[in-house]
Design a protein around this motif. Structure first.
Motif, PDB file in Angstrom:
ATOM      1  N   ALA A   1       0.815  -1.219   0.000  1.00 55.46           N
ATOM      2  CA  ALA A   1       0.000   0.000   0.000  1.00 55.46           C
ATOM      3  C   ALA A   1       0.847   1.267   0.000  1.00 55.46           C
ATOM      4  O   ALA A   1       0.537   2.229  -0.717  1.00 55.46           O
ATOM      5  CB  ALA A   1      -0.940  -0.008   1.199  1.00 55.46           C
ATOM      6  N   ALA A   2       1.905   1.294   0.802  1.00 61.29           N
ATOM      7  CA  ALA A   2       2.737   2.502   0.877  1.00 61.29           C
ATOM      8  C   ALA A   2       3.414   2.787  -0.459  1.00 61.29           C
ATOM      9  O   ALA A   2       3.480   3.937  -0.909  1.00 61.29           O
ATOM     10  CB  ALA A   2       3.783   2.354   1.986  1.00 61.29           C
ATOM     11  N   ALA A   3       3.908   1.739  -1.110  1.00 61.72           N
ATOM     12  CA  ALA A   3       4.544   1.912  -2.414  1.00 61.72           C
ATOM     13  C   ALA A   3       3.526   2.367  -3.451  1.00 61.72           C
ATOM     14  O   ALA A   3       3.833   3.178  -4.335  1.00 61.72           O
ATOM     15  CB  ALA A   3       5.202   0.602  -2.857  1.00 61.72           C
ATOM     16  N   ALA A   4       2.290   1.853  -3.353  1.00 60.71           N
ATOM     17  CA  ALA A   4       1.242   2.252  -4.299  1.00 60.71           C
ATOM     18  C   ALA A   4       0.877   3.722  -4.120  1.00 60.71           C
ATOM     19  O   ALA A   4       0.660   4.442  -5.100  1.00 60.71           O
ATOM     20  CB  ALA A   4       0.007   1.371  -4.114  1.00 60.71           C
ATOM     21  N   GLU A   5       0.814   4.189  -2.873  1.00 61.93           N
ATOM     22  CA  GLU A   5       0.523   5.612  -2.626  1.00 61.93           C
ATOM     23  C   GLU A   5       1.632   6.496  -3.194  1.00 61.93           C
ATOM     24  O   GLU A   5       1.357   7.539  -3.786  1.00 61.93           O
ATOM     25  CB  GLU A   5       0.374   5.862  -1.124  1.00 61.93           C
ATOM     26  CG  GLU A   5      -0.933   5.368  -0.550  1.00 61.93           C
ATOM     27  CD  GLU A   5      -1.162   5.865   0.874  1.00 61.93           C
ATOM     28  OE1 GLU A   5      -0.381   6.731   1.341  1.00 61.93           O
ATOM     29  OE2 GLU A   5      -2.118   5.394   1.512  1.00 61.93           O
ATOM     30  N   LYS A   6       2.862   6.075  -3.002  1.00 60.45           N
ATOM     31  CA  LYS A   6       4.001   6.831  -3.520  1.00 60.45           C
ATOM     32  C   LYS A   6       3.932   6.913  -5.044  1.00 60.45           C
ATOM     33  O   LYS A   6       4.135   7.983  -5.638  1.00 60.45           O
ATOM     34  CB  LYS A   6       5.297   6.159  -3.076  1.00 60.45           C
ATOM     35  CG  LYS A   6       6.570   6.829  -3.567  1.00 60.45           C
ATOM     36  CD  LYS A   6       7.797   6.066  -3.067  1.00 60.45           C
ATOM     37  CE  LYS A   6       9.080   6.639  -3.642  1.00 60.45           C
ATOM     38  NZ  LYS A   6      10.259   5.847  -3.192  1.00 60.45           N
ATOM     39  N   ALA A   7       3.619   5.788  -5.694  1.00 54.97           N
ATOM     40  CA  ALA A   7       3.519   5.763  -7.154  1.00 54.97           C
ATOM     41  C   ALA A   7       2.348   6.618  -7.631  1.00 54.97           C
ATOM     42  O   ALA A   7       2.463   7.367  -8.610  1.00 54.97           O
ATOM     43  CB  ALA A   7       3.347   4.322  -7.630  1.00 54.97           C
ATOM     44  N   ALA A   8       1.209   6.521  -6.929  1.00 55.45           N
ATOM     45  CA  ALA A   8       0.032   7.310  -7.306  1.00 55.45           C
ATOM     46  C   ALA A   8       0.321   8.802  -7.196  1.00 55.45           C
ATOM     47  O   ALA A   8      -0.028   9.583  -8.089  1.00 55.45           O
ATOM     48  CB  ALA A   8      -1.159   6.929  -6.424  1.00 55.45           C
TER      49      ALA A   8
END
Length: 207
Positions: free
Chosen positions: A32-39
Motif C-alpha cells: 500500500a505505501a509503495a502504491a501511494e508513492k507511485a500514485a
C-alpha cells in the motif's frame, strides 16, 4: 539446564515462524505505501502539482513492550525489527515507468488542460472508484456538452487502463482493484480547493 534448552528451542521455533510469516507477507500482501508513492508521482505529473499537497503519513511502528526477564518476547522483537525493514525494502517501489504507463500519463496530462476548468466550476468531479464524472451538466455551456462527455469518457478509459497496466507491469494483475482504490483516495486527497469528489458512500463533497 533442561529449562534453558527448552526455552532456546522455543525461541528457535518462534524465529522460524516469524521468518515464514515475513516471506508470506512479501509474496501476498499488496504494498500500500509503495502504491501511494507511485500514485502521488503520477498524479503530480498529470496535474502539474496544482492540487493539494499530500497528507503527511508518519510511519511510526509501535514498540513491542519488553518485560524484564521475558527472553522470548525480547528475542521476537529483535527478529521482527530485522525482518520488517527487509520486507519493506523488497517492495520499496512499484514499477510505473513502462512505455504504456508513460503514454497513458502523457495523454492524461494533455487532457487535464481541457478538463481543469470543469473541475474548477464543479461540473466534473472525482468519483470514489478512481474515475471522473459529469456531476452537474447544467454548469457546462450547451455547445460544450458533447466535448465534455468525450473528455470524461476518454479520461476514464485512460484511468482504467493505467490501473490495469501498473498491476500487470508489476507482475500482479490481481492488484488492479487495490491500485484503483489507492488512486481514488489520492486523487481526492490531492484535489485542488473547490473541486468536487465523492466520499466512500458516493456522496459529493467539495474540497
Amino acid at each position: 539446564m533442561r529449562s534453558a534448552a527448552y526455552r532456546f528451542g522455543s525461541l528457535l521455533c518462534l524465529a522460524s515462524c516469524l521468518v515464514v510469516a515475513a516471506c508470506v507477507t512479501i509474496n501476498v500482501y499488496f504494498p500500500a505505501a509503495a502504491a501511494e508513492k507511485a500514485a502521488d508521482k503520477i498524479i503530480d505529473d498529470i496535474w502539474g502539482g496544482e492540487g493539494a499537497p499530500p497528507a503527511k503519513n508518519d510511519d511510526k511502528r509501535s514498540a513491542l513492550p519488553e518485560r524484564s526477564g521475558d527472553v522470548l518476547l525480547a528475542a521476537a522483537h529483535s527478529v521482527l525489527n530485522l525482518l520488517v525493514p527487509t520486507a519493506e525494502a523488497a517492495q520499496a517501489d512499484l514499477n510505473v515507468s513502462t512505455p504504456a504507463v508513460r503514454q497513458l500519463t502523457q495523454s492524461m496530462e494533455e487532457r487535464h488542460a481541457r478538463l481543469k476548468k470543469y473541475y474548477d466550476s464543479g461540473a466534473v468531479g472525482l468519483t470514489s472508484d478512481g474515475l471522473v464524472e459529469i456531476r452537474d451538466q447544467n454548469l457546462v455551456p450547451l455547445p460544450e456538452r458533447n466535448s465534455v462527455r468525450k473528455l470524461v469518457a476518454d479520461e476514464n478509459a485512460d484511468r482504467a487502463n493505467l490501473y490495469r497496466e501498473i498491476a500487470n507491469a508489476n507482475g500482479h494483475p490481481e492488484w488492479e482493484m487495490d491500485i484503483r482504490t489507492t488512486f481514488a483516495e489520492r486523487w481526492s486527497s490531492k484535489a485542488a480547493a473547490g473541486w468536487y469528489y465523492q466520499d466512500k458512500s458516493g456522496a459529493w463533497k467539495q474540497k
